[in-house]
Design an enzyme around this catalytic site. Structure first.
Site, PDB file in Angstrom:
ATOM      1  CD  GLN A 200       3.039 -31.263  -9.741  1.00  0.00           C
ATOM      2  OE1 GLN A 200       3.925 -30.555 -10.307  1.00  0.00           O
ATOM      3  NE2 GLN A 200       1.934 -30.699 -10.702  1.00  0.00           N
TER       4      GLN A 200
ATOM      5  CG  HIS B 281       9.415 -32.049 -10.394  1.00  0.00           C
ATOM      6  ND1 HIS B 281       8.858 -32.947 -10.720  1.00  0.00           N
ATOM      7  CD2 HIS B 281       9.114 -30.175  -9.891  1.00  0.00           C
ATOM      8  CE1 HIS B 281       7.357 -31.192 -11.177  1.00  0.00           C
ATOM      9  NE2 HIS B 281       8.041 -30.355  -9.993  1.00  0.00           N
TER      10      HIS B 281
ATOM     11  CD  GLU C  26       9.627 -26.086 -10.591  1.00  0.00           C
ATOM     12  OE1 GLU C  26       9.637 -27.252 -11.834  1.00  0.00           O
ATOM     13  OE2 GLU C  26       8.669 -26.414 -10.002  1.00  0.00           O
TER      14      GLU C  26
ATOM     15  CG  HIS D  35       6.403 -28.062  -5.599  1.00  0.00           C
ATOM     16  ND1 HIS D  35       7.871 -29.185  -6.167  1.00  0.00           N
ATOM     17  CD2 HIS D  35       6.076 -27.930  -6.419  1.00  0.00           C
ATOM     18  CE1 HIS D  35       7.905 -29.579  -7.262  1.00  0.00           C
ATOM     19  NE2 HIS D  35       6.882 -28.687  -7.590  1.00  0.00           N
TER      20      HIS D  35
ATOM     21  NE  ARG E  30      -1.571 -35.065 -11.255  1.00  0.00           N
ATOM     22  CZ  ARG E  30      -2.057 -36.284 -12.204  1.00  0.00           C
ATOM     23  NH1 ARG E  30      -2.080 -37.261 -11.842  1.00  0.00           N
ATOM     24  NH2 ARG E  30      -1.478 -35.396 -13.508  1.00  0.00           N
TER      25      ARG E  30
END
Length: 329
Positions: free
Chosen positions: A102, A104, A121, A179, A199
């Site tokens: 994925q 983001h 994150e 990641h 994805r």
């Protein structure tokens, strides 16, 4: 009355989930077959956390508390920036199988596309099977053309760096980093409050009917930060009864506290809430004469108006301590 608060866990079935949220973290996710995620502190619409039984604000939702207590809950500068949107999301993830690869969007792209924050994150590895690991970032020299060719050929995994991991490892994943969590890893995740995921590779898996899951390669192409070199694995020297910084970023700061003696934590000057994630053992929080127990697999939110607490290990405890830095917005 604002006190340190715990919230009810929200459990989510995932095709790649397992049993470690129950067997390692001692959390009861009921009749779920494969629990992949346990959300502990969330302001995401439709998945907003509610105060756990036995606390003074029992059953109140996090967004309701923000409307009432505003800066007293999260800090004045944070409330000025985020309003009634809680800025972070805390969860546990159990990967019995590899998660999809994925990426983001960062703040700028997410704001332009959706009017929301991006998703940076961090991960703290709680447990890992032998040989288990994480896929974080492209190998050195990978270009956008290399990536597009790998997408077309179904070989994106060959471009990724694989990190074998063990309990206690910390990784920081800036938005724009490709990641995936590998099978056999149980981790705690702290992230910006966003549920936006692109994805880009799913290990060429298909369901019983031969159908692959939807990919978002077109959306992902602009989101990926090609050519950036970041120290994703945050190495630190473990030490007892000290506050050890492991992540310092615009989005949040995180420290590790491993202690077997009482610690005094003074929050004057940070103008932020503090989140504690218990990853080992148990501790008692003592604030204004009241005691609050925090066990492995639990999360505590300390309001911004709290000036100090005492952390008492029972008899030993390891916590992640997260807040939004005083110089950041």
């Amino acid at each position: 009355m604002l006190t340190p608060l715990k919230f009810r866990s929200q459990y989510f079935e995932k095709i790649w989930g397992g049993q470690k949220i129950k067997t390692v973290l001692n959390k009861d996710f009921g009749k779920l077959t494969n629990c992949g995620e346990s959300w502990e502190l969330s302001g995401i619409a439709g998945k907003v956390s509610e105060v756990e039984n036995g606390f003074p604000l029992e059953d109140n939702a996090l967004d309701e508390l923000l409307e009432i207590y505003m800066g007293d809950l999260v800090g004045e500068r944070i409330y000025d920036t985020y309003g009634n949107d809680f800025p972070l999301l805390v969860k546990f993830i159990d990967a019995q199988d590899d998660l999809s690869v994925q990426v983001h969007p960062d703040d700028a792209l997410a704001e332009r596309r959706y009017g929301t924050n991006g998703k940076t994150e961090m991960w703290y590895v709680i447990a890992a099977d032998p040989g288990a690991g994480l896929y974080v970032g492209f190998k050195k020299g990978v270009t956008k053309d290399d990536y597009l060719a790998a997408v077309a050929q179904g070989t994106v995994d060959q471009l990724l760096v694989f990190y074998p991991v063990a309990s206690g490892d910390v990784f920081f994943i800036p938005a724009g980093t490709v990641h995936a969590i590998g099978k056999g890893v149980l981790l705690a995740e702290i992230q910006q409050s966003s549920d936006c995921t692109y994805r880009i590779f799913d290990w060429n898996r298909v369901d019983a009917q031969g159908n692959a899951r939807e990919l978002h390669t077109t959306d992902a192409e602009e989101a990926i930060h090609f050519g950036e070199e970041t120290e994703y694995h945050r190495y630190y020297v473990p030490a007892m009864n000290k506050t050890i910084p492991v992540v310092k970023s615009k989005q949040f700061n995180t420290n590790i506290l491993h202690f077997n003696q009482p610690l005094e934590k003074v929050y004057a000057g940070i103008d932020s809430f503090v989140i504690y994630v218990c990853v080992e053992g148990m501790a008692c929080f003592v604030e204004d004469g009241q005691e609050y127990l925090l066990k492995k697999g639990e999360v505590m939110l300390v309001p911004a108006l709290t000036t100090e607490v005492q952390l008492v290990p029972l008899p030993e405890c390891k916590l992640m301590e997260t807040f939004i830095g005083a110089s950041e917005k």
